[in-house]
Structures are given as C-alpha cells and as structure tokens.
Design a protein around this motif. Structure first.
Motif, short mmCIF file in Angstrom:
data_model
loop_
_atom_site.label_atom_id
_atom_site.label_comp_id
_atom_site.label_asym_id
_atom_site.label_seq_id
_atom_site.Cartn_x
_atom_site.Cartn_y
_atom_site.Cartn_z
N UNK A 10 0.85 -1.19 0.00
CA UNK A 10 0.00 0.00 0.00
C UNK A 10 0.89 1.24 0.00
N UNK A 11 0.48 2.26 -0.72
CA UNK A 11 1.31 3.46 -0.83
C UNK A 11 0.47 4.71 -0.61
N UNK A 12 1.11 5.68 0.02
CA UNK A 12 0.46 6.97 0.22
C UNK A 12 1.51 8.06 0.05
N UNK A 13 1.22 9.05 -0.76
CA UNK A 13 2.15 10.14 -0.99
C UNK A 13 1.66 11.41 -0.30
N UNK A 36 -6.80 1.60 7.87
CA UNK A 36 -6.91 0.90 6.59
C UNK A 36 -5.68 0.09 6.21
N UNK A 37 -4.55 0.34 6.84
CA UNK A 37 -3.29 -0.27 6.40
C UNK A 37 -3.30 -1.78 6.59
N UNK A 38 -2.76 -2.47 5.61
CA UNK A 38 -2.55 -3.91 5.65
C UNK A 38 -1.15 -4.16 5.09
N UNK A 39 -0.45 -5.12 5.60
CA UNK A 39 0.89 -5.39 5.10
C UNK A 39 1.81 -4.25 5.49
N UNK A 40 2.71 -3.88 4.61
CA UNK A 40 3.62 -2.77 4.85
C UNK A 40 3.03 -1.50 4.26
N UNK A 41 3.09 -0.42 5.00
CA UNK A 41 2.63 0.87 4.48
C UNK A 41 3.82 1.63 3.93
N UNK A 42 3.74 2.01 2.68
CA UNK A 42 4.77 2.85 2.07
C UNK A 42 4.29 4.29 2.11
N UNK A 43 5.14 5.16 2.64
CA UNK A 43 4.83 6.59 2.69
C UNK A 43 5.86 7.31 1.83
N UNK A 44 5.40 7.95 0.78
CA UNK A 44 6.28 8.64 -0.16
C UNK A 44 6.37 10.11 0.17
N UNK A 77 11.43 8.45 -0.76
CA UNK A 77 11.60 9.85 -1.16
C UNK A 77 12.27 10.71 -0.12
N UNK A 78 13.14 10.11 0.67
CA UNK A 78 13.84 10.85 1.72
C UNK A 78 15.01 11.62 1.11
N UNK A 79 15.04 12.90 1.35
CA UNK A 79 16.12 13.73 0.81
C UNK A 79 17.40 13.50 1.62
N UNK A 95 14.23 6.28 8.33
CA UNK A 95 14.42 6.66 6.92
C UNK A 95 15.04 5.54 6.10
N UNK A 96 15.03 4.34 6.63
CA UNK A 96 15.58 3.21 5.89
C UNK A 96 17.09 3.12 5.97
N UNK A 97 17.70 3.86 6.89
CA UNK A 97 19.14 3.83 7.03
C UNK A 97 19.57 2.90 8.15
N UNK A 98 20.53 3.34 8.92
CA UNK A 98 21.10 2.54 10.00
C UNK A 98 20.14 2.36 11.16
#
Length: 100
Positions: A10-13, A36-44, A77-79, A95-98
């Motif tokens: 699922x994605x939300x921008x 509403x979220x199911x599975x992994x929520x992607x936030x853009x 979309x992390x700057x 942010x998907x880093x360390x």
C-alpha cells in the motif's frame, strides 16, 4: 505449480511540507491509514518540500502506531539532507538507514 505473486505494498504520498505549520493537516491526511493499512505501508515523501522536527515527530508517531498493529512503515523519497540532519538523533532506521 503457479508461483504466488506478492501483493503490492500500500502506498500513500504526502505533498507540501511536514513542518510546524502544516503538521495538523498532514496528520489528518494520515489518520485514516491507521485503520486501513494492511501489510507494509509505504509513505512517499518525494513531494515534501520541508521537514522539521514537528514533521519528524509525526513520522515517529505514525511508525509507533503502525508498529503496535503489526504493520511496518517504509518511507520513500527521503532527501539526503534530511538523513544527515536527523542522523545525530539516531533515527536512521526510520528513513531506511542505519539502526535507531
């Protein structure tokens, strides 16, 4: 035997800013995702112009609330400047880093 395909995440921008001036509006946009979220929520965040500590707090609260429901949060979309600005706070994993 047919191989099962994994369902898309699922994605939300978000658009605009994630700062002290827009935090209430952005939270109102995100609140329905908690139910509403199911599975992994992607936030853009690609279309986000500014991210301050208020916006960071919103992301942390969203991650916490989703985690309580067993739903992982993936932020896209992390700057690079956000990663370096907030790295000293130990929030690399957000942010998907360390690790955080």
């Amino acid at each position: 035997m047919a191989r099962k395909s994994t369902p898309p995440l699922p994605s939300h921008a978000l658009e605009g800013d994630l700062d002290v001036f827009s935090i209430h509006l952005q939270w109102e946009r995100l609140l329905p995702l908690l139910g509403d979220a199911r599975g992994t929520l992607q936030l853009d965040l690609t279309a986000i112009s500014d991210l301050d500590l208020s916006g960071l707090q919103l992301l942390c609260v969203l991650e916490h609330d989703l985690k309580a429901k067993g739903i992982p949060l993936s932020i896209l979309g992390v700057k690079p400047e956000w990663q370096s600005r907030f790295a000293s706070l130990g929030l690399g994993a957000l942010f998907g880093g360390g690790p955080s």
